[in-house]
Design an enzyme around this catalytic site. Structure first.
Site, PDB file in Angstrom:
ATOM      1  NE  ARG A  89      29.700  95.898  -6.109  1.00 42.58           N
ATOM      2  CZ  ARG A  89      28.782  96.811  -6.401  1.00 42.58           C
ATOM      3  NH1 ARG A  89      29.136  98.034  -6.689  1.00 42.58           N
ATOM      4  NH2 ARG A  89      27.519  96.483  -6.438  1.00 42.58           N
ATOM      5  NE  ARG A 109      31.684 102.592  -9.167  1.00 39.14           N
ATOM      6  CZ  ARG A 109      30.480 102.786  -8.670  1.00 39.14           C
ATOM      7  NH1 ARG A 109      29.703 103.714  -9.175  1.00 39.14           N
ATOM      8  NH2 ARG A 109      30.048 102.051  -7.669  1.00 39.14           N
ATOM      9  NE  ARG A 114      32.209 101.308 -15.929  1.00 42.82           N
ATOM     10  CZ  ARG A 114      31.302 101.773 -16.755  1.00 42.82           C
ATOM     11  NH1 ARG A 114      31.477 101.667 -18.059  1.00 42.82           N
ATOM     12  NH2 ARG A 114      30.213 102.370 -16.313  1.00 42.82           N
ATOM     13  CG  ASP A 116      26.368  93.714 -11.525  1.00 43.69           C
ATOM     14  OD1 ASP A 116      27.053  94.551 -10.913  1.00 43.69           O
ATOM     15  OD2 ASP A 116      25.137  93.582 -11.339  1.00 43.69           O
ATOM     16  CE1 TYR A 124      19.560  96.844  -8.019  1.00 43.31           C
ATOM     17  CE2 TYR A 124      19.706  94.836  -6.713  1.00 43.31           C
ATOM     18  CZ  TYR A 124      20.065  96.148  -6.937  1.00 43.31           C
ATOM     19  OH  TYR A 124      20.916  96.770  -6.074  1.00 43.31           O
TER      20      TYR A 124
HETATM   21  O1  CP3 Z   1      35.204  93.205  -7.151  1.00 47.34           O
HETATM   22  C1  CP3 Z   1      34.116  92.624  -6.974  1.00 47.34           C
HETATM   23  O2  CP3 Z   1      33.541  92.548  -5.875  1.00 47.34           O
HETATM   24  C2  CP3 Z   1      33.481  91.903  -8.143  1.00 47.34           C
HETATM   25  C3  CP3 Z   1      32.557  92.643  -8.887  1.00 47.34           C
HETATM   26  C4  CP3 Z   1      31.147  92.946  -8.434  1.00 47.34           C
HETATM   27  C5  CP3 Z   1      30.406  94.004  -9.023  1.00 47.34           C
HETATM   28  N1  CP3 Z   1      29.121  93.919  -8.609  1.00 47.34           N
HETATM   29  C6  CP3 Z   1      30.967  94.988  -9.957  1.00 47.34           C
HETATM   30  C7  CP3 Z   1      30.305  96.291 -10.097  1.00 47.34           C
HETATM   31  C8  CP3 Z   1      30.268  92.272  -7.569  1.00 47.34           C
HETATM   32  C9  CP3 Z   1      30.538  91.120  -6.632  1.00 47.34           C
HETATM   33  C10 CP3 Z   1      28.988  92.899  -7.709  1.00 47.34           C
HETATM   34  C11 CP3 Z   1      27.778  92.442  -7.009  1.00 47.34           C
HETATM   35  C12 CP3 Z   1      26.579  93.265  -7.054  1.00 47.34           C
HETATM   36  N2  CP3 Z   1      26.078  93.963  -8.098  1.00 47.34           N
HETATM   37  C13 CP3 Z   1      25.664  93.371  -5.981  1.00 47.34           C
HETATM   38  C14 CP3 Z   1      25.771  92.679  -4.653  1.00 47.34           C
HETATM   39  C15 CP3 Z   1      26.770  93.327  -3.770  1.00 47.34           C
HETATM   40  C16 CP3 Z   1      26.301  94.615  -3.163  1.00 47.34           C
HETATM   41  O3  CP3 Z   1      26.934  95.627  -3.436  1.00 47.34           O
HETATM   42  O4  CP3 Z   1      25.308  94.582  -2.435  1.00 47.34           O
HETATM   43  C17 CP3 Z   1      24.615  94.216  -6.397  1.00 47.34           C
HETATM   44  C18 CP3 Z   1      23.433  94.660  -5.561  1.00 47.34           C
HETATM   45  C19 CP3 Z   1      24.883  94.578  -7.740  1.00 47.34           C
HETATM   46  C20 CP3 Z   1      24.042  95.416  -8.646  1.00 47.34           C
HETATM   47  C21 CP3 Z   1      24.752  96.665  -8.978  1.00 47.34           C
HETATM   48  N3  CP3 Z   1      25.836  96.732  -9.822  1.00 47.34           N
HETATM   49  C22 CP3 Z   1      24.450  97.965  -8.521  1.00 47.34           C
HETATM   50  C23 CP3 Z   1      23.320  98.330  -7.578  1.00 47.34           C
HETATM   51  C24 CP3 Z   1      25.380  98.821  -9.100  1.00 47.34           C
HETATM   52  C25 CP3 Z   1      25.394 100.325  -9.000  1.00 47.34           C
HETATM   53  C26 CP3 Z   1      25.762 100.802  -7.666  1.00 47.34           C
HETATM   54  C27 CP3 Z   1      27.230 100.790  -7.466  1.00 47.34           C
HETATM   55  O5  CP3 Z   1      27.681 100.363  -6.411  1.00 47.34           O
HETATM   56  O6  CP3 Z   1      27.905 101.241  -8.390  1.00 47.34           O
HETATM   57  C28 CP3 Z   1      26.267  98.033  -9.874  1.00 47.34           C
HETATM   58  C29 CP3 Z   1      27.421  98.514 -10.645  1.00 47.34           C
HETATM   59  C30 CP3 Z   1      28.753  97.872 -10.428  1.00 47.34           C
HETATM   60  N4  CP3 Z   1      28.958  96.532 -10.222  1.00 47.34           N
HETATM   61  C31 CP3 Z   1      30.007  98.541 -10.462  1.00 47.34           C
HETATM   62  C32 CP3 Z   1      30.988  97.562 -10.262  1.00 47.34           C
HETATM   63  C33 CP3 Z   1      32.481  97.760 -10.258  1.00 47.34           C
HETATM   64  C34 CP3 Z   1      30.225 100.028 -10.758  1.00 47.34           C
HETATM   65  C35 CP3 Z   1      29.622 100.397 -12.045  1.00 47.34           C
HETATM   66  C36 CP3 Z   1      30.480 101.123 -13.023  1.00 47.34           C
HETATM   67  O7  CP3 Z   1      31.680 100.871 -13.165  1.00 47.34           O
HETATM   68  O8  CP3 Z   1      29.874 101.954 -13.728  1.00 47.34           O
END
Ligand code: CP3
Length: 355
Positions: A32, A36, A45, A81, A158
């Site tokens: 990540r 954010r 965003r 994602d 999910y």
């Molecule tokens: O920089 C990176 O790593 C690449 C981008 C990336 C995102 N999601 C962007 C993201 C990657 C590799 C993911 C993987 C992801 N997404 C996983 C596996 C990794 C982990 O954290 O276990 C999972 C379970 C998800 C599903 C997901 N996406 C969730 C549960 C959430 C909400 C919780 C949270 O951490 O915000 C997201 C949202 C998300 N994915 C954001 C980002 C930058 C934030 C959302 C936003 O900007 O509103």
């Protein structure tokens, strides 16, 4: 790929570590890393919906580039994602600010599987390939580009829960009630992931990471039954396809959060890299996986709330435990939105000072 005329790679420490070769410095990146905690990400965003960023290669590349401008990282990971696969299978997924992902119509019962649209699903993910190809050019060979997917069990969770869950109780009930449909869904997701990874490699991904983030909800027995066979199959099927098309194999990472109980089993399914969550002791992990696997991890993301001096000291301790061969520094899970920018610098730069 040659025909895409990508710029030559200048810093290949990540790929060297993956292959067990010597490195100039320990490679480090952060799960990540585009997210954010970066004010410039928040700016993007404000203007664009989350999945619009994922689907627009220029925006996905801009956000992927943001952490590389600030920090001396050794890898980039394409902004996307894991939930783009359920979308490509016909499900609606929204990203609610402050709440996370939401499926208005989750899978409630086996007949809902009939609504999924696996034919042509990978074509609906071509925008990820377009972002990968564009990013390889924009990177100018600075660092390698990582592609990724969610693992079948994590995606299934999910799709049934309809979003994040503290217990995965609906998905776990489904496992007990519908074992045959569980297998059917996990196989459908596996096939879709193989297509998706093949497309990512052809687009220019140089390393592939599978996120089994919801392994933590499974017992060891369930993990061996519901995760390991599908992870093995993803790797085998993908490598078969690449070989048949004379495409060189790419290193693969498995990140099974909460599955420190099954490291030897993870080491037995052909992946090059095992990414560890922060609960796993590096020395015990090395004992469990043997000398021929690269380990990745595993500073507790919460440690980044400490002072830079404390972070540096914890980072040094971590690197000393892992050792300098076959090692990629990272956190034990994604960086949180609350993390101060200085903490990233302290972490990344300290890793590089250790060699
Ligand atoms: O920089 C990176 O790593 C690449 C981008 C990336 C995102 N999601 C962007 C993201 C990657 C590799 C993911 C993987 C992801 N997404 C996983 C596996 C990794 C982990 O954290 O276990 C999972 C379970 C998800 C599903 C997901 N996406 C969730 C549960 C959430 C909400 C919780 C949270 O951490 O915000 C997201 C949202 C998300 N994915 C954001 C980002 C930058 C934030 C959302 C936003 O900007 O509103």
């Amino acid at each position: 790929m040659k025909d895409k005329n990508f710029p030559p790679l200048k810093n290949d420490n990540l790929l060297r570590a993956a292959r067990g070769e010597d490195v100039d410095r320990i490679p480090v990146w952060v799960m990540r890393q585009a997210g954010r905690y970066l004010p410039e990400f928040q700016e993007v965003r404000k203007e664009h919906d989350f999945f619009t960023i994922c689907r627009t290669p220029e925006l996905a590349c801009e956000v992927t580039m943001q952490p590389l401008r600030r920090f001396d990282l050794d890898a980039s990971i394409i902004f996307s994602d894991i939930l783009v696969i359920p979308q490509a299978l016909g499900m609606t997924v929204e990203m609610l600010p402050g709440k996370g992902p939401h499926f208005p119509e989750p899978l409630n019962e086996p007949k809902d599987l009939e609504k999924l649209t696996p034919e042509g699903a990978v074509n609906r993910l071509n925008y990820v390939g377009d972002a990968i190809t564009m990013m390889r050019h924009k990177l100018e060979g600075k660092v390698p580009l990582i592609g990724f997917t969610g693992a079948p069990w994590t995606l299934m969770g999910y799709m049934i829960e309809g979003g994040g869950s503290k217990t995965m109780s609906k998905a776990k009930a489904w496992l007990e009630k519908y074992p045959e449909d569980t297998e059917k869904l996990l196989n459908l997701l596996t096939d879709c992931i193989v297509d998706y990874f093949e497309m990512q490699v052809k687009a220019g991904a140089q390393l592939l990471q599978v996120f089994e983030s919801s392994a933590e909800y499974l017992t060891k027995e369930q993990f061996l039954f519901l995760s390991i066979p599908y992870l093995r199959s993803i790797r085998e099927k993908l490598q078969d396809r690449l070989i048949k098309q004379s495409i060189p194999p790419v290193p693969m990472t498995i990140f099974a959060k909460g599955a420190g109980h099954s490291l030897a089993e993870q080491a037995s399914i052909g992946y090059d890299i095992i990414s560890l969550d922060w609960t796993v002791d590096p020395i015990k992990a090395r004992e469990a996986v043997g000398p021929n696997i690269t380990l990745q991890g595993n500073l507790d993301p919460q440690d980044l709330y400490k002072t830079p001096e404390e972070i540096k000291s914890l980072t040094r301790d971590m690197v000393n435990k892992f050792g300098k061969r076959r090692y990629i520094a990272n956190l034990g899970h994604g960086i949180t939105p609350q993390t101060p920018i200085e903490s990233m610098d302290a972490f990344v730069n300290e890793v590089h000072k250790t060699l």
